[in-house]
Design an enzyme around this catalytic site. Structure first.
Site, PDB file in Angstrom:
ATOM      1  N   ASP A 164      95.608-101.508  41.050  1.00 30.90           N
ATOM      2  CA  ASP A 164      96.622-102.435  40.514  1.00 30.90           C
ATOM      3  C   ASP A 164      97.350-103.061  41.693  1.00 30.90           C
ATOM      4  O   ASP A 164      97.673-104.254  41.699  1.00 30.90           O
ATOM      5  CB  ASP A 164      97.645-101.681  39.651  1.00 30.90           C
ATOM      6  CG  ASP A 164      97.119-101.369  38.263  1.00 30.90           C
ATOM      7  OD1 ASP A 164      96.150-102.035  37.838  1.00 30.90           O
ATOM      8  OD2 ASP A 164      97.647-100.450  37.610  1.00 30.90           O
ATOM      9  N   LYS A 217      97.840 -92.562  33.335  1.00 35.68           N
ATOM     10  CA  LYS A 217      97.872 -92.973  34.743  1.00 35.68           C
ATOM     11  C   LYS A 217      98.616 -91.980  35.654  1.00 35.68           C
ATOM     12  O   LYS A 217      98.257 -91.823  36.815  1.00 35.68           O
ATOM     13  CB  LYS A 217      98.520 -94.352  34.872  1.00 35.68           C
ATOM     14  CG  LYS A 217      97.575 -95.495  34.608  1.00 35.68           C
ATOM     15  CD  LYS A 217      98.251 -96.816  34.913  1.00 35.68           C
ATOM     16  CE  LYS A 217      97.260 -97.948  34.821  1.00 35.68           C
ATOM     17  NZ  LYS A 217      97.835 -99.240  35.159  1.00 35.68           N
TER      18      LYS A 217
END
Ligand code: NAP
Length: 541
Positions: free
Chosen positions: A369, A332
């Site tokens: 997210d 990420k």
């Protein structure tokens, strides 16, 4: 039927899968009444189920299950424990003669199979399988190279031959040379299976099938899983999928190949998406995203990419025509270095979970997210002016902290490492709360951003009941759906939100970014809940 197997036979091209093939096939007289005239005419039948069991009954049951979804089945006779089981199975096959294209394989140990007998015995078993209703047989190069062609003609001349070469350990350089060598015996089809240590290598294996009829390309190994699903799209005559037990590394089950990935329906125009991570085997993103594509009848697939080497994956984006991908641990943060552009919030969070492949192969990153947290929370409590606590200060905690701060909530952070907690609190203008203070303080919402309580340690809670002084508990964990923390909170009359909500919200957000359409959220959520319920049942067993 090819009675002269050693000559090229245009009528028996395996996996050609066209109506033209059906017409040519219909012209030839087929002495075996069990064989349909339309082999592989339906794309689904290019998925070859692999039946492999140690006893005749198990093999029969697998064959029956396979025939519910495809008419092409490889029978791994070498898996049967002994000659008696083989005879029992073949006798039943001869009696029933299912209307299917059956491929007999009796691979010797020397070639990666389980058969311990001699080459002569192997040929005898294959001949018996042909008499019992198999139209095709697969003979590996280790055996065929040691048989005079005349012997093969006498014993197996009735059948159509797949000449195969398997490389379970080493990955040979000259794949085209190997294909040419296999072709030299004029088989009806050739198959090359190669263990791949990179996605790039698995693409090289698939390319063997480009522009070549009757070539089966089988990239093996975990990293090659997406390539296996895309094999038919890349021109392979067949794609193998086990009914029950994996017979080669990195196989995708028959159920997943057809039900989840719809590999039989993928063409060159199908859009390819995926999730990259390591490990990635347990990701529910393929279930979520593919449910969306299926609900909207889109020609697209979402695949799990086990990625150890980010550069290997990025080099494969263009050749596989990947249009976008999700990013999960441990990539990420690392993906940021490889992007051409990135949205401001993802840059501030310092993590990207969504990449869009734009024109010219440029990569644009964003973070859903953040959106997932908001969608999961804002309907339940007014965030502006609320006081929230995040427990944990890792990657997910960062996305939660930025989302809450951006919505006007005041953010408190509690983590076992004080430095991490301070850094996160500082980044969003929040404050650090030491653990002992939790018993005395009240929050509108507490968010668990640690993995404590996640499967398999489901009996643990990151916080004690007395530390839960709040209106709402949001556990980012979604395996299990109801965590120990959520149980403790519910006992205190506190509203709870499962990580499933965030998972679905961040995933549907990705889906909308990639497709530019509204996501079928209900269908996508249903698919995830079904998968989690199924998993939970399997764990209880
Ligand atoms: P991460 O980057 O590894 O961060 C984990 C955090 O938990 C760190 O602050 C870590 O502290 C702390 N922690 C770990 N074990 C602990 C323990 N025994 N006691 C106290 N603190 C502990 O992981 P992440 O990506 O943020 O993921 C955290 C959780 O969120 C995972 O369960 C993940 O599955 C979930 N998640 C859910 C979603 C969703 O869509 N629902 C999305 C992302 C993440 P140290 O740094 O000291 O180890």
């Amino acid at each position: 039927m090819c009675t002269t197997w050693y000559k090229p036979c245009s009528t028996c091209t395996i996996g050609q899968g066209t109506s033209e093939f059906a017409r040519t096939d219909a012209r030839v007289s087929d002495p075996n009444p069990a064989q349909p005239k339309t082999f592989f005419m339906i794309a689904k039948d290019k998925i070859c189920a692999v039946a492999a069991a140690t006893d005749a009954l198990g093999m029969w049951n697998q064959l029956a299950r396979a025939l519910r979804v495809t008419r092409t089945v490889e029978l791994r006779l070498d898996w049967l424990s002994d000659a008696d089981e083989m005879d029992r199975f073949l006798a039943r096959l001869a009696k029933t003669r299912p209307r299917a294209t059956l491929i007999a394989t009796c691979r010797r140990r020397q070639a990666g199979g389980k058969f311990r007998g001699t080459i002569a015995r192997q040929l005898v078993h294959l001949a018996a399988a042909l008499r019992s209703g198999c139209a095709w047989y697969d003979l590996e190069v280790e055996s065929s190279s040691r048989c005079p062609p005349e012997l093969l003609e006498v014993l197996l001349g009735e059948g159509r031959r797949i000449a195969s070469a398997h490389f379970f350990q080493r990955s040979p350089k000259n794949l085209r040379g190997i294909a040419a060598d296999l072709d030299r015996g004029n088989p009806d089809a050739i198959k090359i299976a190669v263990k791949c240590d990179s996605l790039g290598r698995s693409i090289e294996v698939l390319r063997l099938a480009h522009g070549r009829k009757s070539t089966i390309a089988v990239p093996m190994g975990d990293v090659a899983l997406p390539a296996r699903v895309l094999a038919l799209r890349e021109g392979s005559a067949l794609a193998y999928a086990p009914v029950e037990y994996a017979t080669a590394p990195g196989q995708v089950t028959l159920q997943e190949m057809i039900g989840l990935y719809r590999a039989d329906q993928l063409g060159r125009k199908s859009r390819v998406y995926g999730v990259i991570g390591n490990p990635i085997g347990h990701s529910l993103s393929p279930v979520l995203q593919n449910a969306g594509f299926q609900a909207r009848r889109m020609e697209a697939v979402f695949l799990p990419f086990p990625v150890r080497d980010l550069r290997d994956f990025l080099r494969s984006v263009e050749p596989l025509g990947i249009a976008g991908f999700s990013v999960t641990l441990p990539h990420k943060q690392a993906i940021l270095r490889h992007l051409d552009d990135c949205d401001a919030m993802a840059a501030a969070i310092g993590a990207v979970n969504t990449v869009v492949v734009r024109g010219g192969g440029t990569l644009y990153g964003c973070n859903t997210d953040y959106v997932g947290v908001l969608r999961a929370l804002e309907l339940r409590i007014p965030l502006r002016g609320s006081r929230t606590l995040i427990f944990g200060a890792g990657g997910a905690a960062r996305a939660v902290a930025f989302a809450l701060a951006q919505s006007g909530a005041s953010v408190c952070v509690c983590a076992r490492r004080a430095k991490q907690a301070q850094a996160l609190a500082r980044a969003v203008g929040g404050e650090v709360v030491e653990r002992p203070r939790l018993q005395r303080e009240f929050f509108d919402a507490i968010v668990n951003a640690t993995p404590i309580g996640m499967h398999p340690a489901v009996g643990r809670s990151p916080l004690a009941a007395r530390e839960l002084n709040c209106r709402l508990v949001f556990d980012l964990i979604y395996r299990p759906r109801v965590t120990k923390l959520m149980q403790l909170a519910a006992l205190r009359g506190i509203e709870t939100v499962s990580g499933v909500e965030m998972f679905v919200a961040q995933g549907t957000g990705q889906w909308e970014i990639w497709t530019g359409e509204r996501a079928p959220v209900a269908a996508m959520r249903r698919a995830v809940l079904r998968a989690l319920t199924h998993e939970a049942k399997m764990v209880r067993r």
